[in-house]
Design an enzyme around this catalytic site. Structure first.
Site, PDB file in Angstrom:
ATOM      1  N   PHE A   1      -5.014   4.404   0.514  1.00  0.00           N
ATOM      2  CA  PHE A   1      -6.068   3.472   0.101  1.00  0.00           C
ATOM      3  C   PHE A   1      -5.755   2.815  -1.242  1.00  0.00           C
ATOM      4  O   PHE A   1      -6.598   2.747  -2.132  1.00  0.00           O
ATOM      5  CB  PHE A   1      -7.434   4.174   0.070  1.00  0.00           C
ATOM      6  CG  PHE A   1      -7.625   5.157   1.187  1.00  0.00           C
ATOM      7  CD1 PHE A   1      -7.418   4.766   2.520  1.00  0.00           C
ATOM      8  CD2 PHE A   1      -7.988   6.469   0.940  1.00  0.00           C
ATOM      9  CE1 PHE A   1      -7.580   5.673   3.555  1.00  0.00           C
ATOM     10  CE2 PHE A   1      -8.153   7.374   1.972  1.00  0.00           C
ATOM     11  CZ  PHE A   1      -7.936   6.979   3.289  1.00  0.00           C
ATOM     12  N   HIS A   2      -4.518   2.304  -1.362  1.00  0.00           N
ATOM     13  CA  HIS A   2      -4.069   1.635  -2.576  1.00  0.00           C
ATOM     14  C   HIS A   2      -3.623   0.201  -2.299  1.00  0.00           C
ATOM     15  O   HIS A   2      -2.553  -0.217  -2.752  1.00  0.00           O
ATOM     16  CB  HIS A   2      -2.898   2.402  -3.200  1.00  0.00           C
ATOM     17  CG  HIS A   2      -3.221   3.782  -3.666  1.00  0.00           C
ATOM     18  ND1 HIS A   2      -2.241   4.723  -3.946  1.00  0.00           N
ATOM     19  CD2 HIS A   2      -4.409   4.396  -3.897  1.00  0.00           C
ATOM     20  CE1 HIS A   2      -2.807   5.850  -4.341  1.00  0.00           C
ATOM     21  NE2 HIS A   2      -4.124   5.685  -4.312  1.00  0.00           N
ATOM     22  N   PRO A   3      -4.391  -0.613  -1.571  1.00  0.00           N
ATOM     23  CA  PRO A   3      -3.921  -1.974  -1.284  1.00  0.00           C
ATOM     24  C   PRO A   3      -3.870  -2.827  -2.552  1.00  0.00           C
ATOM     25  O   PRO A   3      -4.813  -2.862  -3.336  1.00  0.00           O
ATOM     26  CB  PRO A   3      -4.953  -2.507  -0.291  1.00  0.00           C
ATOM     27  CG  PRO A   3      -6.202  -1.722  -0.589  1.00  0.00           C
ATOM     28  CD  PRO A   3      -5.721  -0.354  -0.987  1.00  0.00           C
TER      29      PRO A   3
ATOM     30  N   ASP B   1       0.858  -1.189   0.000  1.00  0.00           N
ATOM     31  CA  ASP B   1       0.000   0.000   0.000  1.00  0.00           C
ATOM     32  C   ASP B   1       0.894   1.239   0.000  1.00  0.00           C
ATOM     33  O   ASP B   1       2.069   1.176   0.352  1.00  0.00           O
ATOM     34  CB  ASP B   1      -0.897  -0.019   1.251  1.00  0.00           C
ATOM     35  CG  ASP B   1      -1.982   1.048   1.252  1.00  0.00           C
ATOM     36  OD1 ASP B   1      -2.283   1.600   0.173  1.00  0.00           O
ATOM     37  OD2 ASP B   1      -2.532   1.327   2.335  1.00  0.00           O
TER      38      ASP B   1
END
Length: 531
Positions: free
Chosen positions: A467-469, A287
């Site tokens: 919020f980039h998993p 992330d």
């Protein structure tokens, strides 16, 4: 009997469904755990200030306490609605850079180099800049440039970046991502352009079922043949020739584990029989982190417009009448990419600029994020290629239970050192003449924070997920260290693919929504090649 069953109508799943159904030759079933996207807060671009904490359209995950965050829990909003996270995100369209995909290909993922990936981007785009070497026109996803609507403070940010050595960029998705400029966003005629609005059409061969949460996959021997799902109080089943898992970086590994595919120790601990032991399912979770400087300004910002009730009314009327103004844009209006060290081969730090500030609150305490009552702006840094990686695992055989998420932020000392260096750069950026002229006060971290140790502690206390998993069902040629092969077929299981951001071998530079849609576009192409 369906030809294809797609689980998850998010950024990738919507693209897969759109492409598999457009010829009319294949019967396609698309299952989405959330509701329809017919929601004013979804369609209005700035409405993500409401959906950020809305459990009706947002999974609202929370991680386990993070040691690198001094024990803080990280909040992870993810879309639970048609369009998935593309329906609730900040809409920044950033495709990653050539070096990201050269890395993927070098890891043994043939066909995922920049030439193939760029062809997919050009195919999916309907870009304001028109067709050319770097962009496409006439594709399903509209990409908007905001040059005529960006807030004046955004121009000052670009000027300040130039003053500290970052060149201006007229196209942050051009020949290089390097430079400072205005972000391109996924909107169309003033409305949010999610993957669902871009790709999903009413077609007799495409059935879209909402509020249908998959509970486990159905197998015959080593072949996936269907899915069990809950719809209200009823349990249902659907069977198909091929099953495509597009539930995202949390939902996809969760469903695989619930179905007996994953680390044997995890499955046995919750009483699930091991169908296929694979230690990679749920591992390699990556992330991006972000760290902000907050300023009070002497010049008007979006706070000035959006905080008072009469300002809200004015911009609301502007949006209703013209589909323009602040409500038609993202809050992340400007930004860019730079090299923290000139010797680096590619940009490694992303910048964000928002002409608005607001106090971030824990989930469930504030249903609508509201601007601060004074003019201000944020500058932010986000390292593009963090080294730390985490994992997730189911903690119950109950499909309703969220998995246990361990992001392991800052567990690699190099990540913290990189953020400290970038924090010093933000201080330098704020002192550049163009921004210094309008800054009244640095509110956070505040002028008392100056040394490396002080910045490191403030980062541990205030840094947050962007919020980039990605990466939890890693793509690779080796079944011992990956979940899917380069054609996105699950190793060891027939009739099953994973097509979403969970397959990223390594995280891409910048925002991950565009690469997720690209993966959907590429995955659909692989399926049709085999049809």
């Amino acid at each position: 009997m369906w030809d294809y069953i797609i689980i998850g109508a998010g950024s990738a799943g919507s693209a897969v469904a759109g492409r598999l159904s457009e010829s009319g030759r294949h019967r396609v079933l698309l299952l989405e755990a959330g509701p329809s996207d017919r929601n004013v807060w979804i369609r209005m671009p700035i409405g993500y200030g409401r959906t950020f904490y809305d459990p009706h359209v947002n999974w609202m995950y929370q991680t386990e306490p993070v040691p690198g965050f001094n024990g803080r829990i990280s909040y992870w909003p993810r879309g639970k609605v048609l369009g998935g996270s593309s329906s609730i995100n900040a809409m920044v369209y950033s495709r990653g850079q050539e070096a990201d995909f050269a890395e993927w290909e070098a890891m043994g993922n043939k066909g995922w180099g920049w030439r193939d990936v760029l062809a997919a981007y050009r195919k999916l785009e309907d870009h304001d800049l028109g067709a050319g070497e770097h962009h496409g026109s006439g594709g399903p996803l509209h990409v908007t440039t905001i040059d005529r609507q960006a807030h004046p403070l955004s121009r000052l940010f670009i000027a300040a970046a130039q003053e500290v050595g970052i060149p201006p960029s007229a196209d942050l998705n051009g020949a290089t991502i390097e430079g400072a400029g205005l972000y391109q966003i996924t909107t169309r005629k003033g409305f949010r352009e999610s993957a669902a609005s871009a790709y999903l059409r009413k077609r007799p061969n495409l059935d879209i079922v909402t509020r249908a949460q998959a509970t486990k996959l159905i197998f015959e021997g080593s072949r996936a043949v269907g899915v069990a799902y809950a719809q209200g109080d009823r349990m249902r089943e659907a069977r198909g020739r091929e099953i495509i898992l597009s539930a995202g970086s949390i939902g996809s590994p969760q469903l695989l584990q619930l179905s007996g595919i994953g680390p044997a120790s995890v499955l046995k601990a919750v009483g699930i029989d091991v169908r296929l032991g694979n230690e990679a399912v749920g591992r390699n979770l990556q992330d991006h982190l972000c760290y902000d400087f907050t300023y009070r300004t002497s010049a008007p910002s979006l706070n000035t417009v959006l905080y008072p009730w009469h300002g809200k009314l004015r911009v609301g009327l502007q949006y209703v009448l013209t589909r323009q103004g602040p409500l038609s844009l993202s809050l992340n209006q400007a930004g860019g990419y730079y090299r923290s060290d000139p010797a680096r081969k590619a940009p490694d730090i992303q910048l964000y600029f928002s002409p608005l500030t607001y106090e971030k609150a824990p989930p469930k305490t504030r249903p609508l994020m509201n601007p601060d009552p004074f003019p201000g702006f944020y500058t932010s840094i986000s390292p593009c290629k963090p080294r730390s990686a985490g994992h997730l695992a189911i903690k119950s055989a109950d499909w309703r239970a969220h998995p246990s998420i361990h992001p392991n932020y800052l567990s690699d000392p190099g990540d913290l050192a990189e953020m400290v260096t970038a924090a010093h750069f933000l201080r330098k950026l704020g002192a550049a003449p163009s921004l210094a002229a309008v800054i009244d006060e640095e509110l956070k971290p505040g002028p008392a924070v100056t040394g490396d140790a002080e910045f490191a502690e403030d980062i541990r206390n205030r840094a947050y997920s962007v919020f980039h998993p990605v990466g939890s069902c890693r793509m690779g040629p080796d079944p011992g260290s990956s979940v899917v092969d380069p054609s996105l077929r699950v190793h060891g299981i027939e009739g099953l693919r994973v097509i979403d951001a969970s397959i990223f071998p390594t995280i891409t530079s910048g925002n991950t929504n565009a690469p997720s849609i690209m993966v959907g576009e590429r995955g659909a192409g692989f399926i049709l090649e085999d049809a």
